[in-house]
Design a protein around this motif. Structure first.
Motif, PDB file in Angstrom:
ATOM      1  N   UNK B 168       0.898  -1.094  -0.155  1.00 38.42           N
ATOM      2  CA  UNK B 168      -0.027  -0.046   0.080  1.00 38.42           C
ATOM      3  C   UNK B 168       0.892   1.297  -0.064  1.00 38.42           C
ATOM      4  N   UNK B 169       0.654   2.273  -0.952  1.00 38.37           N
ATOM      5  CA  UNK B 169       1.665   3.205  -1.027  1.00 38.37           C
ATOM      6  C   UNK B 169       0.672   4.751  -1.010  1.00 38.37           C
ATOM      7  N   UNK B 170       1.013   5.495   0.023  1.00 36.07           N
ATOM      8  CA  UNK B 170       0.367   6.724   0.137  1.00 36.07           C
ATOM      9  C   UNK B 170       1.216   7.726  -0.656  1.00 36.07           C
ATOM     10  N   UNK B 171       0.278   8.512  -1.190  1.00 39.09           N
ATOM     11  CA  UNK B 171       0.834   9.775  -1.869  1.00 39.09           C
ATOM     12  C   UNK B 171      -0.322  10.782  -1.674  1.00 39.09           C
ATOM     13  N   UNK B 172       0.229  12.284  -1.878  1.00 38.05           N
ATOM     14  CA  UNK B 172      -0.774  13.216  -1.879  1.00 38.05           C
ATOM     15  C   UNK B 172      -1.576  13.274  -3.213  1.00 38.05           C
ATOM     16  N   UNK B 173      -2.755  12.921  -3.110  1.00 37.25           N
ATOM     17  CA  UNK B 173      -3.710  12.679  -2.023  1.00 37.25           C
ATOM     18  C   UNK B 173      -4.695  11.314  -2.656  1.00 37.25           C
ATOM     19  N   UNK B 277     -25.232  -1.433  -0.072  1.00 43.30           N
ATOM     20  CA  UNK B 277     -24.478  -0.548  -0.658  1.00 43.30           C
ATOM     21  C   UNK B 277     -23.080  -0.303   0.075  1.00 43.30           C
ATOM     22  N   UNK B 278     -23.130  -1.311   1.254  1.00 40.71           N
ATOM     23  CA  UNK B 278     -21.900  -1.198   2.271  1.00 40.71           C
ATOM     24  C   UNK B 278     -20.669  -1.686   1.499  1.00 40.71           C
ATOM     25  N   UNK B 279     -19.551  -0.870   1.851  1.00 42.10           N
ATOM     26  CA  UNK B 279     -18.119  -1.195   1.444  1.00 42.10           C
ATOM     27  C   UNK B 279     -17.201  -0.894   2.560  1.00 42.10           C
ATOM     28  N   UNK B 280     -16.185  -1.771   2.645  1.00 37.26           N
ATOM     29  CA  UNK B 280     -15.047  -1.618   3.627  1.00 37.26           C
ATOM     30  C   UNK B 280     -14.184  -0.282   2.829  1.00 37.26           C
ATOM     31  N   UNK B 281     -13.733   0.381   3.746  1.00 39.16           N
ATOM     32  CA  UNK B 281     -13.114   1.772   3.312  1.00 39.16           C
ATOM     33  C   UNK B 281     -11.417   1.692   3.823  1.00 39.16           C
ATOM     34  N   UNK B 282     -10.568   2.345   3.075  1.00 36.47           N
ATOM     35  CA  UNK B 282      -9.268   2.532   3.542  1.00 36.47           C
ATOM     36  C   UNK B 282      -9.229   4.085   3.756  1.00 36.47           C
ATOM     37  N   UNK B 283      -8.837   4.681   5.004  1.00 39.93           N
ATOM     38  CA  UNK B 283      -8.885   6.216   4.939  1.00 39.93           C
ATOM     39  C   UNK B 283      -7.299   6.594   5.459  1.00 39.93           C
ATOM     40  N   UNK B 284      -7.024   7.902   5.625  1.00 37.63           N
ATOM     41  CA  UNK B 284      -5.746   8.336   5.773  1.00 37.63           C
ATOM     42  C   UNK B 284      -5.957   8.862   7.069  1.00 37.63           C
ATOM     43  N   UNK B 285      -5.057   8.815   8.169  1.00 39.41           N
ATOM     44  CA  UNK B 285      -5.371   9.186   9.523  1.00 39.41           C
ATOM     45  C   UNK B 285      -4.034  10.025  10.020  1.00 39.41           C
ATOM     46  N   UNK B 286      -3.295  10.335   9.137  1.00 35.14           N
ATOM     47  CA  UNK B 286      -2.075  11.317   9.605  1.00 35.14           C
ATOM     48  C   UNK B 286      -2.021  12.513   8.458  1.00 35.14           C
ATOM     49  N   UNK B 287      -2.286  13.627   9.027  1.00 36.96           N
ATOM     50  CA  UNK B 287      -2.589  14.775   8.409  1.00 36.96           C
ATOM     51  C   UNK B 287      -1.223  14.999   7.305  1.00 36.96           C
ATOM     52  N   UNK B 288      -1.978  15.190   5.958  1.00 40.04           N
ATOM     53  CA  UNK B 288      -0.814  15.131   4.828  1.00 40.04           C
ATOM     54  C   UNK B 288      -1.100  16.334   3.886  1.00 40.04           C
ATOM     55  N   UNK B 289      -1.929  17.185   4.336  1.00 37.84           N
ATOM     56  CA  UNK B 289      -2.033  18.225   3.301  1.00 37.84           C
ATOM     57  C   UNK B 289      -3.737  18.455   3.093  1.00 37.84           C
ATOM     58  N   UNK B 290      -4.032  19.177   2.010  1.00 33.00           N
ATOM     59  CA  UNK B 290      -5.161  19.541   1.626  1.00 33.00           C
ATOM     60  C   UNK B 290      -6.182  18.563   1.417  1.00 33.00           C
ATOM     61  N   UNK B 291      -5.664  17.529   0.697  1.00 32.02           N
ATOM     62  CA  UNK B 291      -6.724  16.432   0.388  1.00 32.02           C
ATOM     63  C   UNK B 291      -6.658  15.388   1.646  1.00 32.02           C
ATOM     64  N   UNK B 292      -6.092  15.423   2.370  1.00 31.76           N
ATOM     65  CA  UNK B 292      -6.154  14.283   3.653  1.00 31.76           C
ATOM     66  C   UNK B 292      -7.618  13.867   3.861  1.00 31.76           C
ATOM     67  N   UNK B 293      -8.564  14.673   3.786  1.00 33.05           N
ATOM     68  CA  UNK B 293      -9.835  13.969   4.141  1.00 33.05           C
ATOM     69  C   UNK B 293     -10.545  13.212   3.165  1.00 33.05           C
TER      70      UNK B 293
END
Ligand code: HEM
Ligand SMILES: [Cu+2]
Ligand SMILES: [Cu+2]
Lengths: 620, 350
Positions: B168-173, B277-293
């Protein structure tokens, strides 16, 4: 004996000095003052200014969180370009959160709280004419002032203030490409905080020196009021931990400006691979939290000290377990240095380290529990007078317990996996650190206002202020637990993008409305404060019938605090409602020989020694 | 005009409040209530504290009943069930402490409010009592600590050998995920190779990379452990899989990992929650900038057979980018490299 004598003489010399040039210019008296009381007021007023600003920012982001669909065009006159098509810019949201955190933690509850009350109370309660170094004390305020100016300016620059959270984790805070707040805004943040640290160190060194060296005759360590113990230990924590933040900031400055790689490694951003290799962002987190965790006690301990004093005075009872209280302050202070990595359980740190830090973290709960129990035991069978200060102190204990208990959950690494960086954490620290310390500060203002300004604040307004704030702050922060249990991450501009987090819209609205009201009520306090400075009822010199030395000064203590000699201390500060005493309090400067009917067994021996002391020619 | 009206209204209101305040002060001066040690309201606060106590307890439990339906559904991973249990047990314990202390804290003010005819009880300490309330919390803490440690150690031990591996690779955003393909091995990568097409910086010359594939959704196999190999390429991010009780930071320059076993397939969870409609989700919980949410990524848990089918249907990254691959191969393949080094050698020997 000899050292004590020397001190007293030097006090007198001091006092004479001042008598000779007492017409100081306005500037020397009120602006570049070296008088601890004036400096305390300077910190207080600055702290209140920052509290309004920091609180106001939280109103803005609560608006966004509670009403994500609202049209915010009406804020354009205030926020200008940060409102785009009726919506708040997401980076500006983060900037607000960051500034709010920084301001509240450092400017309000460190400078505003310690700066005000350590300065005001240390000399008055230990019986000193002033701080050890009035000049350094003055410098401490003016460094803080410069730091404030820079932070304030940073709010208005075009690219926005620092925005990466109050913890400013790199690489986000190191790379201007990553967000606009990491440009000039971050530079100013670092400059401002560097000055802040200098200010804090100057202040702390002064507090420590003063408490150790300038206690009046008879004021042994075990006769110090708990306020002084708390301020002393807070200052020591500050001296040991702030330099670490300074080095963390310095290395970050190097990374930002001189191409070093302390915190940066293998980064590809904005279409380009950076040259940095070999650094570690986790290193920064270790350094930051080495200050960051002690910092929460820097914020909290003075508030606890203030409450100890107020609860004892207004319960008309000695604080329960005085020595245990000192022991727990010392215990908390020591442990606060070895729990920092509980903020880092899921950073990829070695899991074994996680286990160790979990163990140490849970240990710190023990002295904290002792404190809570001792407060409650102090209320038991008291004769409680509910001054506004007392109400806020009881409120503090309630918040301290409510918030502290969830610390047991967050300190558990296995549970922190799910809860880390969610609203559960926001709820936890706002209760235990934010609201509790804030209550301590307000309680302190109500309690010592008569000594600061020679007038009383209006008690009824104080009651209203208390009840609305007490209930309001619970309504704001308690529901955040539910949101946190549901997994809502913090520092989110909006939660509706996720199925899992698109619930609780009504609760979020509720919290926001409660926050607006609670914030509004603070203006009642502000009114009371300003009005009472000029028009409040005249205070008597000891309006709360308290034992500590500051109440033996005149209503408006002048430079040097006591017009005559500094009083000598003969007893601990908590002789309230002693059996056999005429009154329900015996100030510290009343000799045991004057209270024969109420002396306890061990005091009878002391009393003999004391009489020899007084009659010996050396003593005066 | 309206602004003006509102403004005058507000000013008027403030003026009235101020008058009220002044009269109140004057009345109290006349009544002489400032000369007494406490005023009449002193008793009221005691009642208010007790009222508040009921309010907060009722509110707390009452709202819990309402809020329950918004909490995350039961944990969809094995360790999550354990941590959830421990969480609610700990909650129970702190609730007892919370009620006990707050009841005392709020009842005492009522019981012991100031009375002229009474004196407080001079009671500076009691070592037995203090010992008791040091030791009891200590024991409770030890229990919590050891149950926590046990779970923490089992969660953080080495991943089982049969784990499926996903990067899993995190990038903005946004998140990106990479599967190792049929060989079970992820190809090497370097941040220097990253560009618009090669988001992972895959090293094409590494044979292991040839069957790697990069899907648009994260798929887990129900019942088999999965090992997440977590990276970030610009700033900190944090992998948060709320339904699986999984969180681990993504750190540039320092790969991290987290393994767990999914236990409930997406289809089953749809049934359990009654939400088609349920789906599992992956979210970001370390603030990373504008699109963090907004770093949402869909997660699917498949039954084992479906998972195998899904794997088979995926096309390798190489096959989707033949031209780019060939180009890079020319630049980086060992033979190409050795040619270049040879040239260099010749040059330097000249
Ligand atoms: C006026 C009442 C207050 C309200 C309504 C409030 C609300 C909030 C909220 C909702 C957040 C989280 C925002 C997010 O994560 O997106 C937050 C963050 C924070 N607050 Fe407050 N707060 C208040 C007072 C305080 C006080 C007195 C303190 C002092 C300790 C404080 C310290 C912080 C800190 C340190 C953060 C974290 C900032 C960050 O994430 O970088 N707040 N506040
Ligand atoms: Cu901490
Ligand atoms: Cu993020």
């Amino acid at each position: 004996m000899a050292t004590v004598d020397l001190q007293i003489h030097s006090h007198e010399v001091h006092a004479h000095d001042h008598h000779e040039h007492h017409e100081q210019s306005f500037i020397r008296k009120y602006i570049f003052s070296e008088d601890h009381k004036i400096i305390a007021k300077q910190f207080l007023i600055s702290g209140m200014f920052w509290a309004i600003l920091g609180g106001g920012m939280s109103m803005l982001f609560r608006l966004q969180l509670g009403f994500p669909d609202a049209n915010l065009d009406w804020l354009k006159p205030l926020l200008g370009e940060w409102i785009e098509n009726g919506k708040m810019n997401p980076e500006f949201y983060l900037a607000l959160v960051t500034m709010h955190g920084t301001i509240m933690v450092f400017f309000v509850l460190t400078a505003g709280l310690s700066g005000t009350f350590s300065n005001f109370l240390i000399p008055l309660q230990i019986g000193a004419r002033d701080m050890a170094s009035g000049f350094l004390n003055m410098l401490s305020y003016w460094f803080f002032f410069a730091s404030s100016v820079i932070m304030f300016v940073s709010i208005f620059i075009e690219t926005g203030p620092a925005s990466g959270g109050w913890v400013i984790y790199p690489p986000l805070s190191a790379l201007p490409q990553a967000m606009s707040g990491s440009g000039l805004g971050m530079t100013l943040w670092l400059c401002s905080m560097s000055l802040f640290i200098v200010s804090s160190l100057l202040g702390s060194i002064n507090y420590i020196t003063t408490v150790i060296n300038l206690r009046t005759k008879g004021m042994s360590f075990l006769r110090l009021p708990l306020t002084i113990w708390a301020f002393l230990i807070t200052a020591i924590i500050g001296v040991l931990s702030f330099p670490v933040l300074f080095s963390a900031a310095l290395l970050l400055i190097f990374d930002r400006s001189f191409g070093t790689s302390f915190y940066l490694s293998e980064i590809y951003i904005a279409g380009e691979a950076l040259h940095n290799v070999g650094g570690s962002p986790v290193l920064f987190q270790h350094l930051f939290w080495f200050l960051g965790h002690p910092e929460v006690y820097i914020v909290l301990l003075p508030a606890l000290g203030i409450t100890s004093e107020i609860i004892a005075t207004n319960s008309r009872k000695p604080i329960f377990g005085y020595k245990a209280m000192i022991g727990s302050i010392l215990g908390i202070a020591f442990l606060s240095f070895i729990v920092w990595a509980h903020h880092m359980f899921v950073t990829g740190m070695n899991p074994f380290l996680g286990s160790i830090f979990m163990l140490l973290t849970l240990v710190i709960a023990v002295p904290s529990a002792v404190k809570a129990f001792n407060y409650i035991a102090t209320l038991w069978r008291g004769n409680i007078v509910f001054t506004p200060a007392m109400l806020f102190s009881i409120g503090l204990v309630s918040y301290f317990i409510s918030g502290g208990l969830t610390g047991l959950i967050l300190g558990n690494a296995a549970l922190d996996i799910q809860l880390h960086d969610t609203y559960f954490v926001v709820a936890h620290f706002h209760l235990v650190m934010g609201t509790a310390s804030f209550f301590g500060m307000v309680a302190g203002i109500y309690h010592w206002f008569p000594k600061m300004f020679g007038r009383m604040m209006d008690a009824r307004l104080g009651y209203i202020h208390f009840w609305f704030t007490f209930i309001g702050a619970y309504l704001v922060f308690f529901p955040m637990h539910y949101i946190g249990i549901a997994g809502f991450p913090r520092r989110y501009y909006s939660h509706t993008g996720f199925d899992a987090f698109s619930t609780f819209t009504d609760l979020n609205q509720f919290i926001s409305v409660a926050a607006f009201l609670t914030f509004a009520v603070q203006f009642l306090f502000l009114f009371n404060f300003i009005y009472s400075i000029f028009k409040g009822r005249k205070a008597s010199s000891n309006p709360w019938y308290s034992n500590t030395l500051e109440w033996t000064t005149p209503v408006n203590p002048g430079h040097g605090n006591w017009p005559g000699e500094v009083p000598t201390v003969y007893r601990w500060p908590y002789d309230y409602s002693k059996v056999g005493a005429d009154d329900d309090f015996i100030p510290q400067n009343v000799p045991l020989s004057a209270t024969l009917s109420s002396n306890l067994e061990h005091e009878k021996d002391l009393q003999k020694v004391e009489q020899i002391d007084i009659s010996s020619p050396n003593a005066q | 005009m309206t602004t003006f009206l509102i403004l005058t209204g507000v000013l008027l209101l403030l003026a009235i409040l101020f008058m009220l305040f002044r009269t109140q002060v004057l009345i109290n001066v006349l009544k002489g209530s400032y000369n007494q040690r406490v005023d009449k309201s002193n008793k009221v606060h005691g009642y208010l504290f007790v009222a508040f106590m009921f309010f907060i307890f009722l509110g707390m439990f009452g709202y819990h009943q309402v809020a329950k339906k918004y909490y995350l559904p039961e944990s969809a991973s094995i360790h999550g069930v354990e941590t959830d249990n421990l969480f609610w047990i700990s909650m129970g314990i702190i609730l007892v402490a919370f009620i006990f202390t707050n009841v005392l804290l709020f009842i005492f003010p009522l019981k012991y409010h100031y009375r002229e005819d009474r004196k407080a009880y001079f009671y500076p300490d009691n070592h037995t009592l203090e010992r008791v309330w040091t030791i009891i919390p200590a024991i409770v803490l030890v229990v919590l600590l050891f149950s926590g440690l046990k779970i923490w150690t089992s969660i953080t031990q080495e991943a089982p050998v049969n784990s499926n591996i996903v990067e899993v690779l995190g990038k903005q955003f946004a998140w990106q995920v990479r599967y190792p393909g049929s060989d079970g091995k992820l190809g090497q990568q370097s941040f220097k190779r990253i560009d618009a097409i090669n988001e992972f910086g895959i090293k094409v010359e590494d044979k292991n990379s040839h069957d790697d594939f990069i899907p648009r959704e994260l798929h887990f196999q129900k019942g088999t452990p999965v090992l997440l190999k977590i990276r970030a390429r610009d700033v900190l991010h944090s992998v948060f899989l709320p339904h699986f009780r999984v969180k681990m930071d993504a750190v540039p320059g320092m790969p991290t990992s987290f393994w767990f076993t999914p236990t409930i397939s997406t289809a089953e969870m749809r049934e359990k929650t009654g939400n088609a409609e349920f789906n599992y989700e992956l979210a970001c919980t370390e603030v990373c900038g504008r699109g963090h949410f907004a770093m949402r990524f869909i997660v699917v848990v498949d039954e084992p057979e479906e998972y195998v089918k899904w794997l088979a249907s995926q096309k390798s990254w190489k096959s989707q980018n033949e031209d780019y691959f060939a180009e890079s191969m020319k630049k980086y393949s060992p033979s190409a490299k050795s040619e270049i080094t040879n040239q260099n050698k010749e040059l330097s020997s000249l």
